[in-house]
Motif scaffolding. Structure first.
Motif, PDB file in Angstrom:
ATOM      1  N   PRO A   8      -0.335   4.806   6.939  1.00 37.09           N
ATOM      2  CA  PRO A   8      -1.182   5.214   5.810  1.00 37.09           C
ATOM      3  C   PRO A   8      -2.177   4.146   5.375  1.00 37.09           C
ATOM      4  O   PRO A   8      -1.979   2.965   5.623  1.00 37.09           O
ATOM      5  CB  PRO A   8      -0.145   5.456   4.697  1.00 37.09           C
ATOM      6  N   LEU A   9      -3.245   4.599   4.711  1.00 33.84           N
ATOM      7  CA  LEU A   9      -4.093   3.675   3.961  1.00 33.84           C
ATOM      8  C   LEU A   9      -3.226   3.174   2.820  1.00 33.84           C
ATOM      9  O   LEU A   9      -2.318   3.863   2.363  1.00 33.84           O
ATOM     10  CB  LEU A   9      -5.318   4.388   3.403  1.00 33.84           C
ATOM     11  N   PHE A  10      -3.502   1.997   2.348  1.00 33.45           N
ATOM     12  CA  PHE A  10      -2.660   1.415   1.310  1.00 33.45           C
ATOM     13  C   PHE A  10      -3.544   0.707   0.315  1.00 33.45           C
ATOM     14  O   PHE A  10      -4.451  -0.031   0.695  1.00 33.45           O
ATOM     15  CB  PHE A  10      -1.669   0.422   1.947  1.00 33.45           C
ATOM     16  N   THR A  11      -3.299   0.937  -0.971  1.00 30.79           N
ATOM     17  CA  THR A  11      -4.071   0.272  -2.014  1.00 30.79           C
ATOM     18  C   THR A  11      -3.160  -0.618  -2.846  1.00 30.79           C
ATOM     19  O   THR A  11      -2.132  -0.175  -3.331  1.00 30.79           O
ATOM     20  CB  THR A  11      -4.731   1.307  -2.945  1.00 30.79           C
ATOM     21  N   GLU A  12      -3.567  -1.862  -2.974  1.00 30.17           N
ATOM     22  CA  GLU A  12      -2.902  -2.817  -3.860  1.00 30.17           C
ATOM     23  C   GLU A  12      -3.855  -2.967  -5.035  1.00 30.17           C
ATOM     24  O   GLU A  12      -4.987  -3.377  -4.863  1.00 30.17           O
ATOM     25  CB  GLU A  12      -2.695  -4.153  -3.145  1.00 30.17           C
ATOM     26  N   PRO A  22      -5.658   0.591   8.325  1.00 29.07           N
ATOM     27  CA  PRO A  22      -5.212   0.346   9.706  1.00 29.07           C
ATOM     28  C   PRO A  22      -6.154   1.000  10.714  1.00 29.07           C
ATOM     29  O   PRO A  22      -6.503   2.173  10.588  1.00 29.07           O
ATOM     30  CB  PRO A  22      -3.821   0.997   9.737  1.00 29.07           C
ATOM     31  N   LEU A  23      -6.568   0.220  11.719  1.00 25.57           N
ATOM     32  CA  LEU A  23      -7.458   0.726  12.768  1.00 25.57           C
ATOM     33  C   LEU A  23      -6.726   0.740  14.106  1.00 25.57           C
ATOM     34  O   LEU A  23      -5.767   0.012  14.315  1.00 25.57           O
ATOM     35  CB  LEU A  23      -8.707  -0.148  12.870  1.00 25.57           C
ATOM     36  N   LYS A  24      -7.216   1.553  15.040  1.00 25.07           N
ATOM     37  CA  LYS A  24      -6.560   1.719  16.338  1.00 25.07           C
ATOM     38  C   LYS A  24      -6.700   0.530  17.267  1.00 25.07           C
ATOM     39  O   LYS A  24      -5.828   0.281  18.080  1.00 25.07           O
ATOM     40  CB  LYS A  24      -7.115   2.952  17.063  1.00 25.07           C
ATOM     41  N   SER A  25      -7.818  -0.190  17.167  1.00 25.31           N
ATOM     42  CA  SER A  25      -8.056  -1.222  18.182  1.00 25.31           C
ATOM     43  C   SER A  25      -8.813  -2.421  17.634  1.00 25.31           C
ATOM     44  O   SER A  25      -9.479  -2.344  16.591  1.00 25.31           O
ATOM     45  CB  SER A  25      -8.857  -0.628  19.343  1.00 25.31           C
ATOM     46  N   GLY A  88      -1.003 -11.522   2.576  1.00 21.80           N
ATOM     47  CA  GLY A  88       0.293 -11.264   1.954  1.00 21.80           C
ATOM     48  C   GLY A  88       0.565  -9.776   1.817  1.00 21.80           C
ATOM     49  O   GLY A  88       1.667  -9.302   2.103  1.00 21.80           O
ATOM     50  N   VAL A  89      -0.459  -9.026   1.412  1.00 22.85           N
ATOM     51  CA  VAL A  89      -0.319  -7.572   1.304  1.00 22.85           C
ATOM     52  C   VAL A  89      -0.082  -6.974   2.690  1.00 22.85           C
ATOM     53  O   VAL A  89       0.724  -6.053   2.845  1.00 22.85           O
ATOM     54  CB  VAL A  89      -1.554  -6.941   0.618  1.00 22.85           C
ATOM     55  N   MET A  90      -0.751  -7.516   3.713  1.00 25.91           N
ATOM     56  CA  MET A  90      -0.520  -7.031   5.081  1.00 25.91           C
ATOM     57  C   MET A  90       0.916  -7.296   5.527  1.00 25.91           C
ATOM     58  O   MET A  90       1.513  -6.486   6.247  1.00 25.91           O
ATOM     59  CB  MET A  90      -1.501  -7.698   6.055  1.00 25.91           C
ATOM     60  N   GLY A  91       1.498  -8.407   5.096  1.00 25.68           N
ATOM     61  CA  GLY A  91       2.901  -8.686   5.397  1.00 25.68           C
ATOM     62  C   GLY A  91       3.812  -7.643   4.789  1.00 25.68           C
ATOM     63  O   GLY A  91       4.746  -7.138   5.435  1.00 25.68           O
ATOM     64  N   ALA A  92       3.540  -7.276   3.535  1.00 27.16           N
ATOM     65  CA  ALA A  92       4.327  -6.234   2.864  1.00 27.16           C
ATOM     66  C   ALA A  92       4.129  -4.896   3.571  1.00 27.16           C
ATOM     67  O   ALA A  92       5.086  -4.130   3.758  1.00 27.16           O
ATOM     68  CB  ALA A  92       3.912  -6.139   1.399  1.00 27.16           C
ATOM     69  N   TYR A  94       3.335  -4.416   6.754  1.00 25.81           N
ATOM     70  CA  TYR A  94       4.042  -4.493   8.045  1.00 25.81           C
ATOM     71  C   TYR A  94       5.538  -4.268   7.846  1.00 25.81           C
ATOM     72  O   TYR A  94       6.165  -3.499   8.576  1.00 25.81           O
ATOM     73  CB  TYR A  94       3.782  -5.850   8.691  1.00 25.81           C
ATOM     74  N   ALA A  95       6.109  -4.926   6.859  1.00 20.76           N
ATOM     75  CA  ALA A  95       7.546  -4.796   6.605  1.00 20.76           C
ATOM     76  C   ALA A  95       7.909  -3.377   6.163  1.00 20.76           C
ATOM     77  O   ALA A  95       8.978  -2.872   6.504  1.00 20.76           O
ATOM     78  CB  ALA A  95       7.986  -5.807   5.547  1.00 20.76           C
ATOM     79  N   THR A  96       7.019  -2.721   5.430  1.00 23.74           N
ATOM     80  CA  THR A  96       7.298  -1.397   4.895  1.00 23.74           C
ATOM     81  C   THR A  96       7.047  -0.279   5.899  1.00 23.74           C
ATOM     82  O   THR A  96       7.852   0.639   6.032  1.00 23.74           O
ATOM     83  CB  THR A  96       6.439  -1.148   3.634  1.00 23.74           C
ATOM     84  N   TYR A  97       5.924  -0.333   6.619  1.00 24.40           N
ATOM     85  CA  TYR A  97       5.515   0.787   7.458  1.00 24.40           C
ATOM     86  C   TYR A  97       5.682   0.575   8.961  1.00 24.40           C
ATOM     87  O   TYR A  97       5.749   1.532   9.715  1.00 24.40           O
ATOM     88  CB  TYR A  97       4.051   1.154   7.183  1.00 24.40           C
TER      89      TYR A  97
END
Length: 150
Positions: A8-12, A22-25, A88-92, A94-97
């Motif tokens: 999913p798209l994610f908003t902080e 998130p992109l495919k490549s 940091g948000v990308m780490g969260a 990655y861990a979540t999704y």
């Protein structure tokens, strides 16, 4: 732009907002030409938000994610070479999704800035899969001095 639809798209939105895309490549990520001046019209709930596209293909073999950071037009910066908050948000994210099992600690490496010839790496540590605790580390170098009149 090619979105990676399985994530999913994610908003902080704790401060001014950050949209994680998130992109495919890696190629899709590298080709982006931001139109930052349009962000407030498109992100009406968070008109001062920044957009952070990323992908799981990387240039550095040890990196887990490749990101770019397109700042709000109100910031005066089009693309930030390295963004600790977004990493940091990308780490969260990655861990979540992405990571599909419980863990006590996870170390990730995020690369950023290559497209603007300011290669940077951010080390992201994610602890406790239930209540995420995120820490970031990296090295910085002096880039420029600016004066802001208030």
């Amino acid at each position: 732009m090619t979105f990676l639809q399985i994530y999913p798209l994610f908003t902080e939105a704790r401060e001014v907002g950050l949209l994680i895309v998130p992109l495919k490549s890696l190629t899709a990520c590298q080709k982006i030409q931001p139109l930052s001046e349009r962000f407030p019209q498109l992100l009406t709930d968070f008109p001062r938000a920044s957009i952070h596209p990323f992908c799981f293909e990387t240039v550095h073999k040890d990196a887990h994610m490749h990101g770019r950071h397109f700042s709000s037009p109100y910031s005066g910066i089009v693309e930030d070479p390295v963004t600790g908050t977004a990493s940091g948000v990308m780490g969260a994210y990655y861990a979540t999704y992405v990571h599909d099992s419980a863990f006590s600690s996870m170390n990730l490496l995020v690369e950023q800035g290559l497209e603007i010839e300011r290669d940077g790496l951010v080390y992201v540590k994610v602890e406790n899969s239930r209540d995420l605790c995120i820490s970031i580390a990296g090295e910085a170098v002096y880039a420029e001095t600016k004066t802001i009149l208030i």
